[in-house]
Write a protein that holds these residues in place. Structure first.
Motif, PDB file in Angstrom:
ATOM      1  N   GLU A 124       0.910  -1.090   0.002  1.00 62.26           N
ATOM      2  CA  GLU A 124       0.213   0.128  -0.364  1.00 62.26           C
ATOM      3  C   GLU A 124       1.008   1.719  -0.119  1.00 62.26           C
ATOM      4  N   VAL A 125       0.812   2.506  -1.281  1.00 67.04           N
ATOM      5  CA  VAL A 125       1.487   3.519  -0.816  1.00 67.04           C
ATOM      6  C   VAL A 125       0.381   4.536  -0.596  1.00 67.04           C
ATOM      7  N   GLU A 126       0.597   5.196  -0.337  1.00 65.22           N
ATOM      8  CA  GLU A 126      -0.013   6.906  -0.147  1.00 65.22           C
ATOM      9  C   GLU A 126       1.235   8.006  -1.277  1.00 65.22           C
ATOM     10  N   LEU A 127      -0.552   7.767  -2.362  1.00 66.15           N
ATOM     11  CA  LEU A 127       0.171   9.280  -3.259  1.00 66.15           C
ATOM     12  C   LEU A 127      -0.502   9.878  -3.132  1.00 66.15           C
ATOM     13  N   PRO A 128       0.054  11.423  -3.943  1.00 64.18           N
ATOM     14  CA  PRO A 128      -0.618  12.156  -4.212  1.00 64.18           C
ATOM     15  C   PRO A 128      -1.908  11.853  -5.648  1.00 64.18           C
ATOM     16  N   ALA A 129      -2.852  13.287  -5.523  1.00 63.29           N
ATOM     17  CA  ALA A 129      -3.862  12.754  -6.470  1.00 63.29           C
ATOM     18  C   ALA A 129      -3.312  12.632  -7.957  1.00 63.29           C
ATOM     19  N   GLY A 130      -3.767  12.737  -9.051  1.00 62.08           N
ATOM     20  CA  GLY A 130      -3.103  12.306 -10.096  1.00 62.08           C
ATOM     21  C   GLY A 130      -2.179  11.776 -10.626  1.00 62.08           C
ATOM     22  N   PHE A 132       6.400   2.899  -8.972  1.00 60.22           N
ATOM     23  CA  PHE A 132       7.704   2.914  -9.044  1.00 60.22           C
ATOM     24  C   PHE A 132       7.927   3.503  -7.836  1.00 60.22           C
ATOM     25  N   SER A 133       6.855   4.303  -6.711  1.00 61.79           N
ATOM     26  CA  SER A 133       6.560   5.020  -5.426  1.00 61.79           C
ATOM     27  C   SER A 133       7.125   3.401  -5.126  1.00 61.79           C
ATOM     28  N   ALA A 134       6.084   2.286  -5.240  1.00 60.95           N
ATOM     29  CA  ALA A 134       6.225   1.101  -4.326  1.00 60.95           C
ATOM     30  C   ALA A 134       7.279  -0.046  -4.709  1.00 60.95           C
ATOM     31  N   GLY A 135       8.924   0.929  -5.169  1.00 70.94           N
ATOM     32  CA  GLY A 135       9.776   0.118  -5.343  1.00 70.94           C
ATOM     33  C   GLY A 135       9.366  -0.876  -6.282  1.00 70.94           C
ATOM     34  N   GLY A 136       8.323  -0.601  -6.914  1.00 69.29           N
ATOM     35  CA  GLY A 136       8.460  -2.423  -8.467  1.00 69.29           C
ATOM     36  C   GLY A 136       9.102  -1.751  -9.244  1.00 69.29           C
ATOM     37  N   ASP A 137       8.908  -2.368 -10.133  1.00 69.74           N
ATOM     38  CA  ASP A 137       9.690  -1.341 -11.799  1.00 69.74           C
ATOM     39  C   ASP A 137       8.786  -2.523 -12.499  1.00 69.74           C
ATOM     40  N   VAL A 138       8.411  -0.931 -13.893  1.00 69.47           N
ATOM     41  CA  VAL A 138       7.633  -1.879 -14.950  1.00 69.47           C
ATOM     42  C   VAL A 138       8.728  -1.131 -16.204  1.00 69.47           C
ATOM     43  N   HIS A 170      -6.244  -0.849  -7.194  1.00 66.40           N
ATOM     44  CA  HIS A 170      -4.996  -2.315  -6.983  1.00 66.40           C
ATOM     45  C   HIS A 170      -4.342  -2.271  -8.515  1.00 66.40           C
ATOM     46  N   ILE A 171      -2.881  -2.280  -7.794  1.00 65.74           N
ATOM     47  CA  ILE A 171      -2.390  -2.769  -9.553  1.00 65.74           C
ATOM     48  C   ILE A 171      -0.984  -4.022  -8.732  1.00 65.74           C
ATOM     49  N   ARG A 172      -1.502  -4.566 -10.323  1.00 65.16           N
ATOM     50  CA  ARG A 172      -0.486  -6.210 -10.443  1.00 65.16           C
ATOM     51  C   ARG A 172       0.250  -5.540 -11.581  1.00 65.16           C
ATOM     52  N   THR A 173       2.071  -6.526 -11.430  1.00 65.40           N
ATOM     53  CA  THR A 173       3.407  -6.043 -12.134  1.00 65.40           C
ATOM     54  C   THR A 173       3.324  -7.440 -12.501  1.00 65.40           C
ATOM     55  N   ALA A 174       4.149  -6.987 -13.381  1.00 65.78           N
ATOM     56  CA  ALA A 174       4.892  -8.563 -13.841  1.00 65.78           C
ATOM     57  C   ALA A 174       5.314  -9.628 -12.381  1.00 65.78           C
ATOM     58  N   LEU A 210       5.977  22.157 -14.338  1.00 65.93           N
ATOM     59  CA  LEU A 210       7.413  21.172 -13.830  1.00 65.93           C
ATOM     60  C   LEU A 210       6.658  19.760 -13.491  1.00 65.93           C
ATOM     61  N   PRO A 211       7.460  18.906 -13.892  1.00 64.94           N
ATOM     62  CA  PRO A 211       7.137  17.586 -13.620  1.00 64.94           C
ATOM     63  C   PRO A 211       7.366  17.171 -11.958  1.00 64.94           C
ATOM     64  N   ALA A 212       5.935  16.790 -11.456  1.00 64.00           N
ATOM     65  CA  ALA A 212       6.127  16.123 -10.234  1.00 64.00           C
ATOM     66  C   ALA A 212       7.139  15.517  -9.662  1.00 64.00           C
ATOM     67  N   GLU A 213       7.384  15.090  -8.476  1.00 64.06           N
ATOM     68  CA  GLU A 213       8.885  14.697  -7.878  1.00 64.06           C
ATOM     69  C   GLU A 213       8.356  13.263  -6.741  1.00 64.06           C
ATOM     70  N   PHE A 214       8.902  12.833  -6.470  1.00 66.23           N
ATOM     71  CA  PHE A 214       8.426  11.436  -5.785  1.00 66.23           C
ATOM     72  C   PHE A 214       9.848  11.042  -5.448  1.00 66.23           C
ATOM     73  N   ALA A 215       9.130  10.458  -4.188  1.00 66.95           N
ATOM     74  CA  ALA A 215      10.898   9.489  -3.454  1.00 66.95           C
ATOM     75  C   ALA A 215      11.811   8.767  -4.695  1.00 66.95           C
ATOM     76  N   HIS A 216      11.242   8.320  -5.628  1.00 63.64           N
ATOM     77  CA  HIS A 216      11.982   7.622  -6.449  1.00 63.64           C
ATOM     78  C   HIS A 216      12.462   8.377  -7.121  1.00 63.64           C
ATOM     79  N   GLY A 217      12.042   9.591  -7.423  1.00 60.11           N
ATOM     80  CA  GLY A 217      12.349  10.681  -8.437  1.00 60.11           C
ATOM     81  C   GLY A 217      11.838  11.567  -8.760  1.00 60.11           C
ATOM     82  N   THR A 218      11.805  12.150 -10.122  1.00 57.77           N
ATOM     83  CA  THR A 218      11.309  12.924 -11.404  1.00 57.77           C
ATOM     84  C   THR A 218      10.237  11.972 -11.545  1.00 57.77           C
ATOM     85  N   ALA A 219       8.509  12.228 -11.765  1.00 56.28           N
ATOM     86  CA  ALA A 219       7.820  11.448 -12.376  1.00 56.28           C
ATOM     87  C   ALA A 219       7.982  10.548 -13.339  1.00 56.28           C
TER      88      ALA A 219
END
Lengths: 385, 179, 211, 723
Positions: free
Chosen positions: D9-15, D23-29, D94-98, D413-422
């Motif tokens: 579960e991750v807490e993210l801003p709307a949009g 990527f915020s959840a530490g996953g990879d796509v 809910h999102i499921r990655t590979a 300006l592109p949003a910024e997240f913990a994993h860097g620029t959106a």
């Protein structure tokens, strides 16, 4: 010219001839050994210098002489120089007492340099002095590996000297003399000693290998373990002198075996029926016999791997020495209680001993091939041998 | 029977004494190599066009565990292309002193351009002479740098000191002929 | 013969001098070897070739080699620079030397006739092993066996000495277990007299055993 | 907003887009078409994920699943995988990655297979190999084998889009990043897809790509379709020594990565710095580097009796300087330095000048006034009105132009997240509406002219006065724009600052305070802002660079005024410039690519320089050269190296440059030094893009002419070829 002076000069000349002969033999022995080893290992061996590599010894000699003679700073200079001289000196002297033919057969002179009543003893004495060469060479190098190697080799040589001496006692008891002439003469009458002392011969053969530091007893030179042992710091001509001593010892050992067990300078008597007097031809028979034993030395070197040091010591003390003692006891008992029995019975007994040893060789091997178990506490503080 | 085994061994060595040696007197006689022997590198060419197979991709240099290979690539001249495609190796050098003849370059090469051949006689005097350039390794060049230098000095063709068992080099060594 | 005698005798004396004068223990031992060889040579000139050979085999070839062994193993070939380990050794040596010299002087003055020597040589009949063995095993059988028993006792004693004491339960190393190769500084801490005594006995016993 | 990614579960801003949620959840796509600073498009279809959301009943409550307390909102999954880069994450999604979904893994592998269907096996010859997103993703997410045996698509393989960018149409995977880049960032509609389906290819309008910012497409191309022609075949990516540093060709201070191989500078790629250059650099910065490896001075040169400059050792050079300056009062030695020197070098020079009591000290170029920047580049991008006064940004600060254009497309300006620029900021749109009315350009005609809503042709010197007191309708409109804006930014270029005096500064301050405008005055030199804080201007009785001929003797570092001092002249430069050819002693210098140090850019940001592995022989930076000079003069050098210079700088301006981080930090110096200066017009392109002996562009042209028309297939079929 007074008689004594003529005798002295002739003796000197003979000595020089013997030395030259031995050194030439040594030189070509190195070549022959390398060629034979090469062939046994399916390669040609040295064949570069001269036709078929025949000048290789000359090249080696030139190289040895003109190489830089290095001396280690910590070496004891005097002893360092003395050691190879002692080694080669003793080796060369030992050969002089061996007769190469009947008296007066060498252009009217005797084909030997000196003749001692105690021939065998003198020979043993001289070879025992040969230890000093190795021992002092190792010590005087002022370096760790040489001293380890020197200690090892002298321990080895002392150990096997005992077996070697004891294995001859039976022979001496039978013949009743320590003179080479006496022994040769006895064999000419009664047949070669190998027939009666096969066990003694086998032990003497083994001890000879050990005494001359030949494979499988070449631990003094074990390059893999102690970087050539006492030879480590030696170079150039001093090194060559040690090498020379080893080969001369080998030749001497071959000659002694020929003389003591195979009739010496006399050839087989039955050949006299074909060519009369052939068995009395000087030099020839001895050279043939020596050549056979030299080939044996090389052959064994091509075949057998080196023993481990503890195996070597155990082999010497636990097998060779007791067997030599047993051989002495056997012969002594036989001589004391034989009554009217011929010597052939001793031969059979001796041969039976050899055969028994052959049959039991796998059992006997545990005597010298397995380390004895010692309490833990002792092993921790085990010192050198 | 311990002694019996020694005797057997003695028999073996004695028997070998009378066999023909497997080694030869090398410089005078040619050594016989197995075709799979790995010696000095060969840079092969496409058989039809005679263009170099090497495209200068540097993968051999990347795969080389000894860092022996140096590649500099360049664009092909369309009028006189060196290799098919757009890229070729302008500089291709192998330092034979560093090379351990492991064959990783051969394995890494995507075009089969660099193949370890059978030549091994590369002894020379100066370390800089051990850096083999492209023209020293291209197929058709027989002999190492010192061998060719010596051949030029004597005015004779290069003499290789080996022959191949079976006479044919590996299939990868396209166009390579050994005596 | 005389020439050989003088030469060998002189060399024997030189060897003896080297033996006592050399700082280096190995050199001293080599001097002793030289002396022994010269004595063997003297035997040979007296036609006692068996004795000569035995002298060489036993003393020069075996005993001295073991001496050298011990010297090298103990690393005792360093020149002795400190004061003597044995108390009053110089004084004792002086007394002994004086006595010996006195004995020689007495001998020189009382020496008259070489005949006993010639008789001995005659008795030996060329010093062959046969005569030697006969004499030893008939006339001198008792002394001969006595000596062999003495050697046996020496062997047993040596084995007993070499046998290491059983490890103490508390693990405290016995004094005797001090490593032979320990540096001089450490060895000096051992109570005076103990270490040299140990060395002495070892050297002697080894020689005895192999002889 | 809570989103569940693979059960996390991750807490993210709307949009937030779904891909950023992953990527915020530490996953990879895997993705190819999405880019941090470009609009999301969903072209490559690699970022497929399974997603599902809760659904509400007509009464507003969630459709529940389960009984009683254990009931949870029922997740309604989309029937097929969705492209996560164009999908907005919603509350409770809910999102499921590979990682957790077989379907996604299969879909991605299939998509990869599809992408590779027509991708040539060029990797060994491709300059992108080793740094290729397609390679990496194929390795991570692909099947590892192809089931297609037919011949691949054939297209143009050596298609020059311009002198600097080369296109391989076969390799293109149609991610459209380059097209979007040109439309969205420099605002040039010059590149587009042509044809459809598998036949789609990219081409430009007639005349190729416009120079300016075209090189950025080589960075963002996920495959090797668009490549830097200057670095073509110079090395493989793993062979380069990558050095992240700062570009100092202009005062913007873009983050770059310098790639060197075997001591040669072979390639420059853009680095990311959100505050300065985002991910873009100009073509001058990217392609204008060959001078760093060409015809460099590697040893000192000393003029011998015959008047020829001959190579010498440093010791000989020191002796020559000592001899040449013998008898000269130390105060008469002129010390002049180029304005791209680092702060540390400047501090060392100022300290040496103090020690020598030297009067003739100057750096060049600089303006007569120092106007402290009050706006940052981010301020420019987020302003609602920008007035550019007397600036040719293409020559002075090209990336500033990009930031202005960013302002024109809405200042997002592109949003910024913990994993860097959106990775895919859904607010960015393709072909954004531009607002040219927010930009006013006063001055000469430049590239920006075409984007501006207000264009006033006015020559520079009095433009500021005229803007303060508008006299024409055009100027009044601009003034009205300025007055009406909430966050106006005023940008002053060289044209406006050249010959400006203190009164201009006062006027500007007045204007800024009245309109609430923030100001950026583009400095004359790359580090002029920083060097202004050091006492590197002519002192009492001293002469500037412009009067070099009157200075009795001079040490000139990295400056090419084209003349020598009155007496003994020592030149410290990277190349044998016109000035160096006149000098008595020439000392080899290092370029800013090889320096460690700090510079300050036009917005007052301290940026670090890192040395790249470029071979320059015995060349030395200014600090060590000054040590040699001090030795020749017989005085103690104030600083013997970087550490010492940092200490000096700490003492003089109170900044510890040892702690400057990669992104840089804004800093305002308390004190600045100004003095009258000669007018100067920066010429980034005409000066920097030129090799010393030959026109650099011409060289590229030769290269292009020489190797362009190679047929794709050789005469004979290639066995096992690299098709």
């Amino acid at each position: 010219m007074p008689d004594w002076l003529a005798t002295l000069l002739i003796s000197l000349l003979k000595a020089v001839l013997v030395v030259l002969g031995l050194l030439t033999t040594f030189a070509y022995m190195t070549l022959i050994e390398r060629r034979l080893l090469g062939r046994m290992q399916l390669r040609p061996g040295p064949n570069r210098v001269g036709p078929m590599g025949l000048l290789q010894p000359a090249a080696d000699a030139i190289k040895s002489i003109f190489k830089e003679d290095l001396t280690v700073t910590l070496a004891d200079k005097l002893v360092y120089t003395l050691a190879p001289i002692v080694a080669i000196g003793m080796a060369l002297t030992a050969f002089g007492g061996l007769p190469a033919g009947p008296a007066g057969s060498l252009f009217g002179e005797n084909p030997w340099v000196y003749n001692l009543d105690t021939g065998i003893l003198a020979l043993l004495a001289l070879t025992s002095m040969g230890v000093y060469g190795i021992f002092l060479g190792g010590w005087a190098s002022g370096s760790k590996y040489p001293i380890l190697g020197g200690l090892r080799s002298s321990a080895q040589m002392i150990s096997y000297e005992l077996g070697m001496g004891l294995s001859l006692l039976g022979l001496l008891m039978i013949v009743g003399t320590t003179s080479f002439h006496g022994i040769v003469g006895w064999q000419a009458q009664n047949g070669p000693m190998i027939l009666f002392q096969s066990l003694g011969f086998v032990l003497f053969l083994i001890s000879s290998f050990a005494e001359t530091n030949r494979t499988p007893f070449d631990l003094p030179e074990a390059e893999q373990e102690i970087v050539a042992g006492y030879l480590t710091e030696y170079s150039a001509i001093k090194w060559a002198l040690f090498q020379m001593a080893e080969y001369v010892n080998m030749i001497t050992a071959s000659a002694v075996m020929s003389t003591l067990f195979f009739g010496g300078w006399k050839g087989p008597q039955f050949l006299n029926a074909l060519i009369p007097g052939i068995s009395d031809w000087p030099l020839i028979w001895l050279i043939v016999k020596i050549a056979f034993f030299l080939f044996l030395f090389i052959w064994v070197r091509a075949t057998l791997p080196r023993l481990r040091y503890d195996q070597l010591m155990r082999f010497g003390w636990k097998l060779v020495l007791p067997l030599a003692l047993a051989n002495t006891m056997l012969t002594a008992a036989f001589l004391a209680f034989r009554g009217s029995g011929g010597l052939w019975f001793l031969g059979v007994l001796s041969l039976a001993g050899v055969l028994a040893l052959l049959v039991l060789s796998d059992r006997v091997r545990t005597l010298w091939n397995q380390p004895s178990i010692r309490p833990e506490g002792d092993i921790v503080r085990a010192g050198g041998d | 029977m311990g002694v019996l085994e020694i005797a057997k061994g003695m028999g073996v060595t004695l028997g070998k004494l009378f066999q023909k040696p497997v080694t030869v007197s090398y410089p005078e006689q040619r050594a016989t190599l197995q075709p799979r022997f790995r010696g000095r590198h060969i840079l092969t060419r496409h058989p039809g066009t005679n263009l170099e197979k090497c495209i200068g991709c540097s993968l051999c240099a990347a795969a080389c565990p000894a860092y022996a290979i140096y590649v500099e690539a360049a664009e092909n001249d369309p009028a006189a292309p060196v290799s098919p495609g757009e890229r070729y190796a302008k500089v291709y050098e192998i330092n034979m002193l560093r090379c351990i003849f492991c064959g990783m370059c051969e394995e890494a090469c995507p075009t089969g351009a660099v193949v370890l051949g059978n030549e091994f006689e590369m002894a020379d005097y100066r370390s800089r002479d051990f850096v083999y350039a492209k023209e020293d390794m291209l197929v058709g060049v027989t002999g190492s740098i010192p061998q060719r230098r010596e051949a030029t000095r004597l005015g004779k063709p290069v003499r290789l000191g080996f022959q191949l068992d079976g006479g044919q080099p590996r299939a990868e060594l396209e166009g390579v002929k050994y005596p | 013969m005389m020439l050989a005698f003088i030469l060998l005798g002189a060399l024997a004396i030189v060897g003896g001098v080297i033996t006592i004068a050399a700082k280096n223990a190995v050199h001293a031992s080599l001097g002793l070897v030289g002396t022994l060889l010269c004595v063997a040579g003297l035997f040979a000139t007296l036609n006692a070739s068996f004795l000569a050979a035995t002298q060489v085999i036993v003393y020069a070839g075996a005993v001295m080699v073991l001496f050298l062994f011990v010297i090298m193993l103990l690393n005792a070939n360093q020149p002795v620079t400190e004061r003597d380990p044995v108390p009053y050794v110089r004084e004792l040596a002086g007394i002994g030397g004086t006595l010996l010299a006195g004995a020689f002087v007495v001998l020189a003055f009382t020496f008259k006739d070489p005949r006993p020597l010639a008789e001995g040589a005659e008795a030996l009949r060329g010093g062959s092993a046969l005569v030697m063995g006969e004499t030893l095993l008939t006339r001198f059988l008792l002394p001969f066996e006595a000596v062999s028993i003495l050697l046996l006792v020496a062997i047993v004693g040596a084995v007993a000495l070499v046998q290491r004491p059983a490890a103490q339960p508390d693990g405290v190393p016995d004094e005797l277990e001090e490593p032979v190769g320990a540096p001089q500084e450490e060895r000096r801490q051992v109570p005076r007299g103990a270490a040299p005594a140990l060395m002495q006995t070892r050297g002697a016993q080894d020689g005895e055993v192999r002889a | 907003m809570k989103v569940h990614v693979d059960g996390i579960e991750v807490e993210l801003p709307a949009g937030t887009s779904a891909i950023d949620a992953v990527f915020s959840a530490g996953g990879d796509v895997p993705y190819f078409c999405a880019h941090k600073y470009l609009s999301p498009l969903g072209a490559c279809r690699m970022c497929l994920v399974e997603s599902g959301s809760p659904r509400k009943n007509p009464d507003g409550s969630f459709v529940m699943e389960g009984e009683g307390d254990a009931a949870t909102p029922k997740i309604f999954w989309f029937p097929k995988p969705m492209a996560s880069c164009t999908m907005q994450a919603t509350e409770g999604m809910h999102i499921r990655t590979a990682k957790t979904s077989e379907v996604v893994a299969k879909a991605q592998a299939g998509m990869m297979e599809f992408t590779l269907l027509n991708h040539p096996l060029d990797c060994p010859t491709c300059d992108k190999g080793g740094a290729c997103e397609l390679q990496d993703r194929a390795f991570e997410y692909g099947y590892g084998a192809s089931r297609f045996g037919f011949d691949r698509r054939h297209a143009e393989k050596h298609y020059p889009l311009s002198d600097f960018v080369i296109l391989d149409q076969e390799r293109c995977i149609h991610c459209k990043r380059c097209v979007r880049y040109f439309e969205e960032v420099p605002g040039q509609e010059v590149l587009d897809f042509i044809e459809r389906g598998g036949h789609t290819f990219i081409d430009t309008e007639e005349g190729g790509l416009p120079t300016g910012f075209s090189g950025n497409i080589t960075d963002i191309c996920p495959v090797g379709a668009l490549l830097d022609n200057v670095a073509r075949f110079r090395g493989r990516n793993w062979e380069y020594d990558h050095t992240p540093t700062t570009c100092t060709l202009c005062p913007v201070g873009c983050s770059i990565t310098v790639d060197a191989r075997n001591g040669r500078l072979e390639r420059i790629v853009a680095g990311e710095n959100r505050d300065v250059n985002e991910a873009w650099i100009c073509d001058a910065g990217r392609f204008g580097h060959p001078f760093a490896s060409e015809e460099r001075l590697t040893t000192p040169l000393v003029r011998n009796e015959d008047g020829a400059l001959i190579p010498a050792t440093w010791d000989e050079a020191i002796t020559a300087i000592n001899r040449g300056l013998l008898g000269l009062p130390l105060a008469d030695l002129g010390l002049f330095v180029g304005a791209d020197a680092t702060l540390e070098e400047g501090a060392a020079l100022a300290a040496l000048a103090d020690a020598l009591n030297a009067r003739h000290v100057d750096h060049f170029p600089r303006h007569s006034v120092f106007i402290a920047p009050t706006a940052t580049l981010t301020d420019v991008a987020t302003a609602d009105a920008v007035v550019v006064l007397g600036a040719d940004l293409g020559e002075e600060a090209p990336v500033l132009e990009l930031r202005i254009l960013e302002m024109l497309r809405g200042g997002l300006l592109p949003a910024e997240f913990a994993h860097g620029t959106a990775i895919a900021d859904l607010r960015l749109v393709e072909r954004p509406a531009r607002r040219p009315e927010r930009l006013a350009v006063i001055g000469g005609e430049s590239r920006l002219w075409g984007h501006a809503g207000h264009r006033v042709s006015a020559n520079g010197e009095n433009a500021l006065t005229r803007l303060a007191h508008p006299d024409t309708d055009d100027l009044k409109a601009v003034r009205a724009l300025l007055d009406g804006a909430e966050r106006p930014v005023l940008i002053l270029g060289a044209d406006a600052l050249r010959g400006a005096s203190g009164s201009a500064a006062a006027l500007l301050a007045d204007l800024a305070s009245r309109t609430g405008a923030k100001v950026i005055a583009i400095p004359a030199g790359p580090n002029s802002n920083g060097l202004a804080a050091l006492n590197l201007v002519p002192r009492t009785g001293g002469l500037g660079v412009d009067r070099l001929g009157e200075v009795p003797a001079a040490f000139i570092s990295r400056l090419d005024p084209g003349m020598r001092a009155g007496g003994f002249t020592v030149v410290h430069d990277t190349h044998l410039t016109a000035t160096a050819q006149l000098a008595d002693v020439v000392l080899p210098a290092v370029t800013n690519y090889e320096k460690r140090g700090t510079v300050q850019n036009l917005e007052g940001r301290l940026l670090p320089l890192n040395p790249a592995a470029i071979q320059s022989g015995e060349a030395a930076d200014l600090i060590r050269t000054l040590t040699a000079l001090a030795e020749a003069l017989g005085v103690k050098a104030p600083a013997r190296g970087q550490r010492g210079a940092q200490t000096l700088l700490m003492g003089s301006v109170g900044v510890n440059t040892a702690t400057v981080q990669v992104g840089g930090a804004l800093h305002t110096f308390a004190r600045t030094f100004v003095a009258p200066a000669a007018p100067h017009t920066p010429k980034l392109w005409t000066e920097r893009m030129r090799s010393r002996d030959r026109d650099w562009v011409e060289r590229i042209h030769d290269l292009v002419e020489g190797g362009w028309t190679l047929p794709v297939a050789p005469a004979a079929p290639q066995p096992g070829g690299d098709d």
